[in-house]
Design a protein around this motif. Structure first.
Motif, PDB file in Angstrom:
ATOM      1  N   THR A   1       0.834  -1.198   0.000  1.00 58.39           N
ATOM      2  CA  THR A   1       0.000   0.000   0.000  1.00 58.39           C
ATOM      3  C   THR A   1       0.869   1.249   0.000  1.00 58.39           C
ATOM      4  OG1 THR A   1      -1.724  -1.212   1.171  1.00 58.39           O
ATOM      5  CG2 THR A   1      -1.888   1.181   1.182  1.00 58.39           C
ATOM      6  N   LEU A   2       1.958   1.245   0.755  1.00 57.73           N
ATOM      7  CA  LEU A   2       2.877   2.385   0.740  1.00 57.73           C
ATOM      8  C   LEU A   2       3.490   2.577  -0.641  1.00 57.73           C
ATOM      9  CD1 LEU A   2       4.870   2.006   4.082  1.00 57.73           C
ATOM     10  CD2 LEU A   2       3.150   3.716   3.543  1.00 57.73           C
ATOM     11  N   LEU A   3       3.885   1.473  -1.274  1.00 57.34           N
ATOM     12  CA  LEU A   3       4.507   1.548  -2.590  1.00 57.34           C
ATOM     13  C   LEU A   3       3.484   1.737  -3.707  1.00 57.34           C
ATOM     14  CD1 LEU A   3       7.211  -1.247  -2.296  1.00 57.34           C
ATOM     15  CD2 LEU A   3       7.561   1.225  -2.254  1.00 57.34           C
ATOM     16  N   ASN A   4       2.205   1.627  -3.379  1.00 56.78           N
ATOM     17  CA  ASN A   4       1.116   1.776  -4.340  1.00 56.78           C
ATOM     18  C   ASN A   4       1.291   0.809  -5.507  1.00 56.78           C
ATOM     19  OD1 ASN A   4      -1.291   2.839  -5.183  1.00 56.78           O
ATOM     20  ND2 ASN A   4      -0.363   4.542  -6.279  1.00 56.78           N
ATOM     21  N   GLU A   5       1.628  -0.430  -5.178  1.00 59.32           N
ATOM     22  CA  GLU A   5       1.800  -1.462  -6.195  1.00 59.32           C
ATOM     23  C   GLU A   5       0.416  -1.984  -6.573  1.00 59.32           C
ATOM     24  OE1 GLU A   5       4.195  -5.573  -6.492  1.00 59.32           O
ATOM     25  OE2 GLU A   5       5.239  -3.905  -5.547  1.00 59.32           O
TER      26      GLU A   5
ATOM     27  N   ALA B   1      -2.736   9.234  -1.867  1.00 56.58           N
ATOM     28  CA  ALA B   1      -3.095   9.587  -0.494  1.00 56.58           C
ATOM     29  C   ALA B   1      -1.840   9.990   0.276  1.00 56.58           C
ATOM     30  CB  ALA B   1      -3.770   8.408   0.174  1.00 56.58           C
ATOM     31  N   LEU B   2      -2.041  10.463   1.493  1.00 54.61           N
ATOM     32  CA  LEU B   2      -0.928  10.865   2.360  1.00 54.61           C
ATOM     33  C   LEU B   2       0.047   9.743   2.623  1.00 54.61           C
ATOM     34  CD1 LEU B   2      -2.700  12.925   5.151  1.00 54.61           C
ATOM     35  CD2 LEU B   2      -1.024  13.766   3.535  1.00 54.61           C
ATOM     36  N   PHE B   3      -0.462   8.510   2.678  1.00 57.76           N
ATOM     37  CA  PHE B   3       0.375   7.379   3.049  1.00 57.76           C
ATOM     38  C   PHE B   3       1.085   6.750   1.854  1.00 57.76           C
ATOM     39  CE2 PHE B   3      -4.069   6.118   2.697  1.00 57.76           C
ATOM     40  CZ  PHE B   3      -4.002   5.208   1.664  1.00 57.76           C
TER      41      PHE B   3
ATOM     42  N   THR C   1      10.075   9.566  -3.604  1.00 57.63           N
ATOM     43  CA  THR C   1      10.216   8.993  -2.268  1.00 57.63           C
ATOM     44  C   THR C   1      10.280   7.469  -2.324  1.00 57.63           C
ATOM     45  OG1 THR C   1       7.818   9.094  -1.940  1.00 57.63           O
ATOM     46  CG2 THR C   1       9.123  10.926  -1.084  1.00 57.63           C
ATOM     47  N   LYS C   2       9.592   6.883  -3.313  1.00 60.88           N
ATOM     48  CA  LYS C   2       9.673   5.424  -3.494  1.00 60.88           C
ATOM     49  C   LYS C   2      11.100   5.026  -3.865  1.00 60.88           C
ATOM     50  CE  LYS C   2       6.195   3.749  -5.750  1.00 60.88           C
ATOM     51  NZ  LYS C   2       5.296   3.250  -6.812  1.00 60.88           N
ATOM     52  N   ARG C   3      11.727   5.820  -4.707  1.00 61.47           N
ATOM     53  CA  ARG C   3      13.112   5.539  -5.103  1.00 61.47           C
ATOM     54  C   ARG C   3      14.041   5.614  -3.891  1.00 61.47           C
ATOM     55  NH1 ARG C   3      13.771   9.433  -8.790  1.00 61.47           N
ATOM     56  NH2 ARG C   3      12.711   8.200 -10.355  1.00 61.47           N
ATOM     57  N   LEU C   4      13.857   6.633  -3.044  1.00 63.45           N
ATOM     58  CA  LEU C   4      14.680   6.758  -1.841  1.00 63.45           C
ATOM     59  C   LEU C   4      14.430   5.609  -0.862  1.00 63.45           C
ATOM     60  CD1 LEU C   4      14.371  10.580  -1.155  1.00 63.45           C
ATOM     61  CD2 LEU C   4      16.434   9.352  -1.804  1.00 63.45           C
TER      62      LEU C   4
ATOM     63  N   ARG D   1      11.337   7.434   7.667  1.00 65.29           N
ATOM     64  CA  ARG D   1      11.300   8.520   8.652  1.00 65.29           C
ATOM     65  C   ARG D   1      11.216   9.912   8.052  1.00 65.29           C
ATOM     66  NH1 ARG D   1      16.958   6.849   9.518  1.00 65.29           N
ATOM     67  NH2 ARG D   1      18.200   8.445   8.513  1.00 65.29           N
ATOM     68  N   ASN D   2      11.739  10.168   6.870  1.00 57.98           N
ATOM     69  CA  ASN D   2      11.665  11.506   6.266  1.00 57.98           C
ATOM     70  C   ASN D   2      10.880  11.524   4.968  1.00 57.98           C
ATOM     71  OD1 ASN D   2      13.263  12.728   8.248  1.00 57.98           O
ATOM     72  ND2 ASN D   2      15.134  12.042   7.241  1.00 57.98           N
ATOM     73  N   LEU D   3      10.189  10.441   4.646  1.00 59.45           N
ATOM     74  CA  LEU D   3       9.528  10.337   3.353  1.00 59.45           C
ATOM     75  C   LEU D   3       8.039  10.641   3.385  1.00 59.45           C
ATOM     76  CD1 LEU D   3      11.251   7.087   2.058  1.00 59.45           C
ATOM     77  CD2 LEU D   3      11.952   9.457   1.717  1.00 59.45           C
ATOM     78  N   LEU D   4       7.434  10.527   4.536  1.00 61.64           N
ATOM     79  CA  LEU D   4       5.992  10.729   4.677  1.00 61.64           C
ATOM     80  C   LEU D   4       5.747  11.858   5.675  1.00 61.64           C
ATOM     81  CD1 LEU D   4       4.932   6.981   4.902  1.00 61.64           C
ATOM     82  CD2 LEU D   4       4.516   8.502   2.988  1.00 61.64           C
TER      83      LEU D   4
END
Length: 197
Positions: A14-18, A52-54, A60-63, A113-116
């Motif tokens: 869900t975070l990666l939106n796969e 979405a926010l999450f 950010t996915k690349r990082l 920690r710094n991506l969302l």
């Protein structure tokens, strides 16, 4: 053990939106519209919706994936996680249960920690710390009572962030893990990781 893996899969995809595995999809957004909640996540008339926010953006996915790919752990701590990370397609695949355990408890809080946004990160770190505290080598009843209260509040915070489709049976079973630890003792005595290896 398998609850943690299934929760990890729900969370990471869900975070990666796969698309095929994410719990945040068009049907989930239509459900929100039908229920009349969370208007910021409703799809438009053409069936399109914004992240979405999450969800992690492309950068950010690349990082995030770069962090997981470049992590170095002691020999025998986990398998080679970098081979499961695909930089080109921005995907994670082929993780074993123990790899999910290590990422969920140790690496995920560092990687996001710094991506969302801060409140999303705080909720996810709290969720990860629940599993870490539950899997500690020694448990006492007072700590387990506090842990039970924490997971209920954490799940409430997750319900404010994620769509209802995120909350499968496995996510809801996390509420019962503390009671299972009270009855069965420390979790590491019942894990199957050594047998699976």
């Amino acid at each position: 053990m398998h609850i943690e893996k299934n929760v990890f899969d729900n969370l990471i995809y869900t975070l990666l939106n796969e698309k095929p595995k994410s719990k945040d999809n068009l049907n989930a957004r239509k459900d929100l519209k039908e229920m009349g909640i969370r208007q910021d996540l409703w799809p438009d008339d053409n069936g399109r919706y914004h992240l979405a926010l999450f969800s992690l953006t492309r950068d950010t996915k690349r990082l995030f994936l770069k962090t997981l790919k470049n992590v170095l752990v002691p020999d025998g701590y986990s398998s080679n996680i970098s081979r499961c990370v695909d930089d080109v397609q921005h995907k994670i695949s082929g993780l074993k249960s123990h790899d999910c355990h290590i990422i969920m408890e140790q690496l995920l809080p560092l990687a996001i920690r710094n991506l969302l946004p801060n409140h999303v990160t705080a909720t996810l770190v709290e969720f990860c710390s629940f599993f870490k505290a539950l899997c500690s080598k020694s448990l006492n009843l007072e700590d387990l009572e506090m842990l039970q209260n924490r997971i209920v509040v954490t799940l409430c915070h997750l319900e404010m962030l994620f769509p209802p489709s995120f909350f499968t049976v496995m996510v809801h079973l996390t509420v019962h893990l503390v009671e299972e630890a009270k009855l069965g003792g420390p979790v590491h005595y019942r894990y199957m990781y050594p047998i699976e290896r």
